[in-house]
Design an enzyme around this catalytic site. Structure first.
Site, PDB file in Angstrom:
ATOM      1  CE  LYS A  81      -4.529   0.845  -0.105  1.00 28.81           C
ATOM      2  NZ  LYS A  81      -5.460   0.112  -0.852  1.00 28.81           N
ATOM      3  N   GLY A 182     -21.534   6.117   3.519  1.00 28.77           N
ATOM      4  CA  GLY A 182     -20.545   6.599   2.630  1.00 28.77           C
ATOM      5  C   GLY A 182     -21.130   6.230   1.271  1.00 28.77           C
ATOM      6  CB  VAL A 183     -23.507   7.704  -1.058  1.00 26.85           C
ATOM      7  CG1 VAL A 183     -24.240   6.935  -0.404  1.00 26.85           C
ATOM      8  CG2 VAL A 183     -23.358   9.204  -0.786  1.00 26.85           C
ATOM      9  N   GLY A 184     -19.558   7.523  -1.827  1.00 23.52           N
ATOM     10  CA  GLY A 184     -18.536   7.662  -2.956  1.00 23.52           C
ATOM     11  C   GLY A 184     -18.672   6.826  -4.070  1.00 23.52           C
ATOM     12  CB  SER A 185     -16.422   5.848  -6.777  1.00 22.95           C
ATOM     13  OG  SER A 185     -15.360   5.599  -5.838  1.00 22.95           O
ATOM     14  CB  VAL A 186     -17.046   1.807  -3.624  1.00 23.93           C
ATOM     15  CG1 VAL A 186     -17.747   0.243  -3.201  1.00 23.93           C
ATOM     16  CG2 VAL A 186     -15.909   1.826  -4.287  1.00 23.93           C
ATOM     17  N   GLY A 187     -19.777   3.466  -2.644  1.00 27.47           N
ATOM     18  CA  GLY A 187     -20.952   3.241  -1.998  1.00 27.47           C
ATOM     19  C   GLY A 187     -22.027   3.729  -2.779  1.00 27.47           C
TER      20      GLY A 187
END
Length: 349
Positions: A81, A182-187
């Site tokens: 990482k 969380g509703v970013g690109s994945v959520g």
């Protein structure tokens, strides 16, 4: 500051490197946990850390998680990482990204980087100007690669469906109450798939404007980001940052399932036992969220098509079912079962 091997999350990591480039302003950490199965693969995140030691902790935890994720996904890759420390207000520049690319290249292939929090496909293109060891580059047609988020979302959605089957005995998400943190690109991708199937959604995000717009579009409820952990639901789906499952938060959970994309959801190993003791079905994060790394790994390895990527992602529910079956049989928390499986695969069992 303590030596890196004195950090609580140091787990016999093979490499931990600190990089500083004064000209571009780059300050970065790259941690390689294991190369037992292949080069240490995992994304790089761009994040502001009030305390720089926290960046090292993040790199240590996340690289270990990537070792386990890649092993459990059956990929010939180890775990690594990268973390780029973003000073408050600091902008990403081509010079900074090039400096990070040179840092990756200096490791001679021990670490393969890709997109993570705060980074984009365009950033990967810039990094690729300075290193061969990068994936998640723009893809055309049926080629693998590109933005990994939609494929991560697919795997999480399928994992949630598996958890619903395990817990509620139904193959459909229709009418199932899901609280999405969380509703970013994945959520967002997870929420859209569940909404299409008729799930009853409650959404939260630190970006209230984004969460409100998506809630209105999908007909979902909206709550404050601080309240989502205590929403009464069948499923809590954490899709933001990690360490949200603590002794205190687990006590107040009102969901029978926890299944989401966020990395390192358990604040400590003891929290895996706590969630098990409450009878909550937990989907180990590095198993359910492997869709993105499957995509970029096959791109880097030059293997397969989009069809092959999706076929491998559709194996995620079966892996989760095996973990839950062993957990029931042995009385061992699902998190510990998954860890033992992964450790065995990387030669540390």
């Amino acid at each position: 500051m303590s030596a890196v091997w004195d950090f609580a999350d140091f787990d016999d990591h093979e490499h931990v490197h600190m990089f500083r480039d004064r000209t571009s302003g780059l300050t970065a950490v790259i941690a390689v946990h294991s190369t037992h199965l292949g080069p240490g693969a995992g994304g790089v995140r761009y994040w502001h850390y009030p305390q720089r030691a926290s960046a090292i902790t993040d790199a240590l935890r996340l690289s270990r998680g990537m070792s386990y994720k890649n092993a459990m996904a059956g990929l010939p890759l180890g775990g690594g990482k990268g973390v780029i420390l973003a000073d408050e207000g600091q902008a990403k520049t081509p010079e900074l990204l090039a400096a990070f690319g040179r840092a990756v290249e200096s490791l001679g292939g021990a670490y393969v980087t890709a997109e993570d929090v705060g980074m984009s496909v365009a950033d990967m293109v810039e990094i690729a100007r300075a290193t061969r060891h990068v994936s998640g580059l723009p893809a055309a047609g049926d080629a693998v690669g590109g933005n990994p988020s939609p494929l991560t979302a697919l795997g999480v959605y399928l994992g949630i469906k598996a958890a619903i089957r395990e817990t509620l005995g139904t193959d459909s998400a229709r009418g199932v109450r899901v609280a999405v943190q969380g509703v970013g690109s994945v959520g967002e991708g997870v929420a859209r798939r569940l909404a299409d199937e008729g799930a009853k959604l409650t959404l939260a995000d630190v970006d209230l404007t984004r969460a409100k717009a998506l809630a209105e579009e999908l007909g979902a409820e909206l709550v404050d980001s601080a309240a989502i952990m205590e929403v009464e639901a069948d499923v809590l789906s954490p899709n933001a940052l990690g360490a949200i499952l603590t002794e205190q938060s687990i006590e107040t959970l009102k969901a029978s399932i926890v299944a989401g994309a966020a990395n390192n959801q358990l604040a400590t190993a003891a929290d895996g036992q706590r969630i098990h003791d409450r009878g909550i079905v937990y989907a180990p994060d590095y198993v359910i969220n492997a869709g993105g790394i499957i995509n970029v790994a096959l791109e880097y390895l030059g293997q397969g098509s989009r069809e092959e990527v999706e076929s491998r992602i559709r194996q995620i529910p079966g892996r989760l079912a095996d973990i839950w079956a062993e957990s029931r049989k042995s009385g061992t928390p699902a998190a510990a079962v998954a860890d033992r499986m992964a450790q065995k695969r990387i030669g540390r069992g």
